[in-house]
Design a protein around this motif. Structure first.
Motif, mmCIF file in Angstrom:
data_model
loop_
_atom_site.group_PDB
_atom_site.id
_atom_site.type_symbol
_atom_site.label_atom_id
_atom_site.label_comp_id
_atom_site.label_asym_id
_atom_site.label_seq_id
_atom_site.Cartn_x
_atom_site.Cartn_y
_atom_site.Cartn_z
ATOM 1 N N VAL A 114 -2.398 -6.562 -0.478
ATOM 2 C CA VAL A 114 -1.425 -5.804 0.298
ATOM 3 C C VAL A 114 -0.851 -6.608 1.460
ATOM 4 N N ARG A 157 1.057 4.181 -2.939
ATOM 5 C CA ARG A 157 0.876 5.607 -2.613
ATOM 6 C C ARG A 157 2.099 6.427 -3.005
ATOM 7 N N ARG A 205 -3.981 5.051 -6.751
ATOM 8 C CA ARG A 205 -5.109 4.663 -5.924
ATOM 9 C C ARG A 205 -5.996 3.719 -6.733
ATOM 10 N N SER A 223 -9.739 -8.811 4.203
ATOM 11 C CA SER A 223 -8.829 -7.878 4.869
ATOM 12 C C SER A 223 -7.460 -7.775 4.203
ATOM 13 N N GLN A 244 0.832 -1.203 0.000
ATOM 14 C CA GLN A 244 0.000 0.000 0.000
ATOM 15 C C GLN A 244 0.870 1.258 0.000
ATOM 16 N N TRP A 272 -6.707 -3.876 -0.596
ATOM 17 C CA TRP A 272 -6.953 -2.442 -0.483
ATOM 18 C C TRP A 272 -7.563 -1.966 -1.789
ATOM 19 N N PRO A 273 -8.799 -1.438 -1.747
ATOM 20 C CA PRO A 273 -9.730 -1.453 -0.599
ATOM 21 C C PRO A 273 -10.308 -2.850 -0.406
ATOM 22 N N ARG A 274 -10.994 -3.049 0.707
ATOM 23 C CA ARG A 274 -11.607 -4.340 0.963
ATOM 24 C C ARG A 274 -12.769 -4.570 -0.002
ATOM 25 N N ASN A 323 -8.710 -4.119 -6.675
ATOM 26 C CA ASN A 323 -8.542 -4.379 -5.239
ATOM 27 C C ASN A 323 -7.144 -4.961 -5.090
#
Length: 283
Positions: free
Chosen positions: A31, A15, A20, A188, A11, A191-193, A28
């Motif tokens: 991560v 970034r 993103r 979980s 992640q 990213w994102p879930r 998705n």
């Protein structure tokens, strides 16, 4: 200084490059480093030439490169391709194909990976079936596949005859490959879930299919499963213009009950039935 994915969280790396997740692409990103390392091991145990589909930010790539002789990655997102090129482009065992999985030249990609590669990756849901059937078409050119898919797809691939999930994937792909769900993947680790859970499936090719038989078998199964609640008797008469007597004789020879519905016929029964049906385009 470039921050290597092997020494930072995936992640954080994304970034760093200003990347993103893009919702319209269903992105998705994986991560979880421990899971990524385990997934790489699942692929590498089958072979050391890898064709990775949808490489993303390189969460799996970095671990594949540690042990593989060659890793060819396919990625369509230009920003992710820039990340992959900058992070791994100097490695001798790395190659990047910037392209859309939906339009992939499979023969060229497999040739680039070399050595009957293992096909691996976290598959986008909208392209999962397309990729799986491409694997079927090129089963002789690869050692198998290890894919992260939605849990629902894994259940359909491994479904038992007569179950609600039993259908085209289980019949066609289950006949060509030994299929096993080898990992359950929680939401979980992304990213994102995502809204759904995932699973890792392994597909190992079986040896007993000629291309002509597979194409015939696949077209028959796909056609008759379009109306999965209709009995075979009705569908065979409709698709193949068979008389009731012809249907009875053919099904008796195939060892299949014509009163059954498609979801009640085992893969071996489908194979016998397809081999006996008259040649006709049923697509």
């Amino acid at each position: 200084m470039v921050l290597s994915a092997s020494h930072s969280s995936q992640q954080a790396l994304l970034r760093q490059y200003g990347i993103r997740p893009v919702k319209r692409r269903g992105q998705n990103f994986l991560v979880d480093t421990n899971l990524a390392r385990a997934l790489a091991a699942d692929s590498l145990v089958l072979g050391d030439h890898i064709l990775e589909l949808g490489a993303g930010g390189g969460a799996l790539t970095v671990h594949l490169l540690e042990s593989a002789r060659r890793v060819v990655c396919v990625e369509v997102d230009r920003n992710l391709c820039a990340l992959l090129s900058r992070e791994y482009g100097t490695r001798e065992n790395f190659q990047l194909i910037e392209g859309d999985l939906a339009k992939l030249d499979w023969a060229a990609a497999l040739a680039a990976a070399g050595g009957r590669p293992v096909i691996s990756g976290n598959l986008p849901y909208v392209l999962t079936s397309k990729v799986l059937f491409a694997l079927a078409d090129h089963r002789r050119q690869c050692r198998g596949g290890v894919f992260m898919v939605q849990k629902e797809v894994a259940e359909r691939l491994c479904a038992a005859c007569g179950s609600r999930s039993y259908g085209i994937l289980a019949v066609v792909l289950g006949s060509l490959f030994e299929i096993q769900t080898i990992r359950q993947v929680p939401r979980s680790v992304f990213w994102p879930r995502p809204e759904v859970e995932s699973a890792v499936v392994r597909l190992l090719p079986r040896d007993s299919w000629e291309d002509s038989e597979y194409r015939r078998f696949s077209s028959v199964v796909k056609a008759l499963f379009q109306q999965r609640r209709k009995k075979l008797r009705t569908q065979l008469r409709h698709h193949f213009a068979l008389s009731p007597a012809d249907v009875d004789a053919l099904c008796a020879q195939a060892g299949v009950d014509p009163e059954r519905r498609p979801e009640q016929v085992e893969p071996a029964g489908w194979r016998r039935l397809a081999a006996l049906l008259p040649a006709k385009d049923v697509s």
